[in-house]
Design an enzyme around this catalytic site. Structure first.
Site, PDB file in Angstrom:
ATOM      1  N   GLY A 298      -3.597   7.177   0.967  1.00 47.39           N
ATOM      2  CA  GLY A 298      -3.564   6.003   0.764  1.00 47.39           C
ATOM      3  C   GLY A 298      -5.808   6.980   1.323  1.00 47.39           C
ATOM      4  O   GLY A 298      -5.712   6.752   2.356  1.00 47.39           O
TER       5      GLY A 298
ATOM      6  N   GLY B 162       1.090  -1.034  -0.072  1.00 46.86           N
ATOM      7  CA  GLY B 162      -0.201   0.175   0.210  1.00 46.86           C
ATOM      8  C   GLY B 162       0.830   1.418  -0.081  1.00 46.86           C
ATOM      9  O   GLY B 162       0.571   2.264  -1.313  1.00 46.86           O
ATOM     10  N   HIS B 163       1.791   1.242   0.558  1.00 45.77           N
ATOM     11  CA  HIS B 163       3.034   2.139   0.971  1.00 45.77           C
ATOM     12  C   HIS B 163       3.516   2.078  -0.288  1.00 45.77           C
ATOM     13  O   HIS B 163       3.930   3.523  -0.629  1.00 45.77           O
ATOM     14  CB  HIS B 163       3.482   2.404   1.920  1.00 45.77           C
TER      15      HIS B 163
HETATM   16  P1  AMP Z   1       0.984   5.121   7.924  1.00 46.02           P
HETATM   17  O1  AMP Z   1       2.088   4.139   7.555  1.00 46.02           O
HETATM   18  O2  AMP Z   1      -0.518   4.416   8.437  1.00 46.02           O
HETATM   19  O3  AMP Z   1       0.576   6.222   8.659  1.00 46.02           O
HETATM   20  O4  AMP Z   1       0.233   4.819   6.026  1.00 46.02           O
HETATM   21  C1  AMP Z   1       1.083   6.160   5.334  1.00 46.02           C
HETATM   22  C2  AMP Z   1       0.195   6.132   4.587  1.00 46.02           C
HETATM   23  O5  AMP Z   1       0.281   5.202   2.983  1.00 46.02           O
HETATM   24  C3  AMP Z   1      -1.714   7.096   4.138  1.00 46.02           C
HETATM   25  O6  AMP Z   1      -1.656   7.578   3.618  1.00 46.02           O
HETATM   26  C4  AMP Z   1      -1.866   5.660   4.168  1.00 46.02           C
HETATM   27  O7  AMP Z   1      -3.649   6.164   3.475  1.00 46.02           O
HETATM   28  C5  AMP Z   1      -1.133   4.645   3.241  1.00 46.02           C
HETATM   29  N1  AMP Z   1      -1.484   3.582   3.038  1.00 46.02           N
HETATM   30  C6  AMP Z   1      -1.369   2.920   4.224  1.00 46.02           C
HETATM   31  N2  AMP Z   1      -2.401   1.337   3.771  1.00 46.02           N
HETATM   32  C7  AMP Z   1      -2.877   1.371   2.923  1.00 46.02           C
HETATM   33  C8  AMP Z   1      -2.964   0.504   1.609  1.00 46.02           C
HETATM   34  N3  AMP Z   1      -3.791  -0.500   1.620  1.00 46.02           N
HETATM   35  N4  AMP Z   1      -3.074   0.827   0.355  1.00 46.02           N
HETATM   36  C9  AMP Z   1      -3.187   2.612  -0.483  1.00 46.02           C
HETATM   37  N5  AMP Z   1      -2.697   3.526   0.918  1.00 46.02           N
HETATM   38  C10 AMP Z   1      -2.398   2.812   1.934  1.00 46.02           C
END
Ligand code: AMP
Length: 291
Positions: free
Chosen positions: A149, A37-38
């Site tokens: 995301g 996702g990231h």
């Molecule tokens: P985090 O590390 O959880 O703060 O996420 C960092 C970025 O990655 C944020 O913009 C999230 O929305 C995005 N993100 C996390 N999981 C996913 C996913 N499964 N698909 C797309 N983007 C994601």
């Protein structure tokens, strides 16, 4: 260009000024323990910019007192390999003291209604922490484009609103939710799931896509669609509690009453074992599921 790890604000500003001479800067803020996702956001940034920066910072200000700050999963070495492979140029990885030097921070970005709904109801100071760290990171990185995301739909709404209301320069680009083959949205917190909980978890996306299918078949009543999601979740094993089931305006997050408008966000948060899992889909008539 090999990935460059930078831990201080001063050093990041210096390197960024040099790198920016090459053209636009794309920025992907994260809390690390990266997954596809990231990485999809990093790849999108790579395609659209001359220079790509990511940050890894587990931001204490967005965790509540009983949340998983200390236990949040970390693996810097693996994260760096994945970032380099995806073509990221700069990694900003500051310490908490670098981001929040003493004396204690006294000025915050405090979002209003948009932050008190959904996630904000269970986590009252969460989006204050998110908005504050995002503006701090934007001021350090000064990106032309930032990548978030859709998985965290409320976070997107809060950051979009902050950028609009506070005239923050730069463009916000939102990437679709990347999922496991069985539909579960990828999340760093999925590592907390036991085998049984992991097997049950795809019900969250199924509940949302069943509602999407109903909407496409002509059901536009918000209560009926919310009830459909809730019924599917309640029928699932191991779902300990459902925090909310929402169908809301994607910009204001005001809850839909009566007829659902095209583009509304259907979202839910459930407690499945230890982690709270979030997911959302955009209700559109077109075939793209809005991820
Ligand atoms: P985090 O590390 O959880 O703060 O996420 C960092 C970025 O990655 C944020 O913009 C999230 O929305 C995005 N993100 C996390 N999981 C996913 C996913 N499964 N698909 C797309 N983007 C994601």
């Amino acid at each position: 260009m090999a990935l460059e790890l930078i831990r201080t604000i001063e050093e990041f500003r210096r390197v960024r000024d040099e790198a920016r001479a090459a053209g636009s800067l794309g920025f992907v803020p994260t809390m690390g323990f990266l997954h596809e996702g990231h990485i999809s956001l990093v790849k999108m940034a790579r395609e659209q910019n001359a220079v790509v920066a990511a940050s890894i910072f587990v931001n204490p200000a967005q965790f509540g007192p009983n949340e998983d700050l200390a236990a949040y999963p970390r693996d810097l070495e693996r994260d760096m390999e994945m970032l380099e492979e995806a073509g990221c140029d700069l990694l900003f990885h500051p310490s908490p003291e670098e981001m929040y030097p003493p004396p204690k921070q006294d000025v915050y970005v405090v979002p209003g209604d948009i932050a008190s709904r959904l996630e904000g109801a269970a986590r009252p100071t969460h989006f204050r922490g998110v908005a504050t760290v995002v503006i701090k990171l934007f001021n350090i990185v000064q990106p032309d484009r930032s990548y978030l995301g859709q998985k965290d739909g409320q976070q997107v709404a809060v950051v979009r609103r902050m950028m609009r209301d506070l005239n923050v320069p730069g463009e916000l680009v939102v990437g679709p939710t990347v999922r496991e083959p069985d539909g579960l949205a990828m999340s760093s917190r999925n590592t907390y799931l036991t085998t049984e909980e992991r097997a049950a978890a795809p019900v969250i996306y199924r509940a949302l896509t069943d509602a999407l299918d109903l909407y496409r078949a002509g059901q536009t009543n918000a209560d009926t669609l919310r009830a459909s999601i809730r019924t599917t979740l309640e029928s699932a094993p191991l779902v300990a509690s459902i925090d909310y089931v929402s169908i809301a305006d994607p910009l204001t997050l005001a809850e839909a009453e009566g007829e659902v408008v095209e583009g509304a966000m259907a979202s839910t948060a459930v407690q499945l074992g230890k982690p709270r899992l979030l997911d959302n889909v955009i209700l559109t008539k077109s075939e793209s599921r809005g991820a």
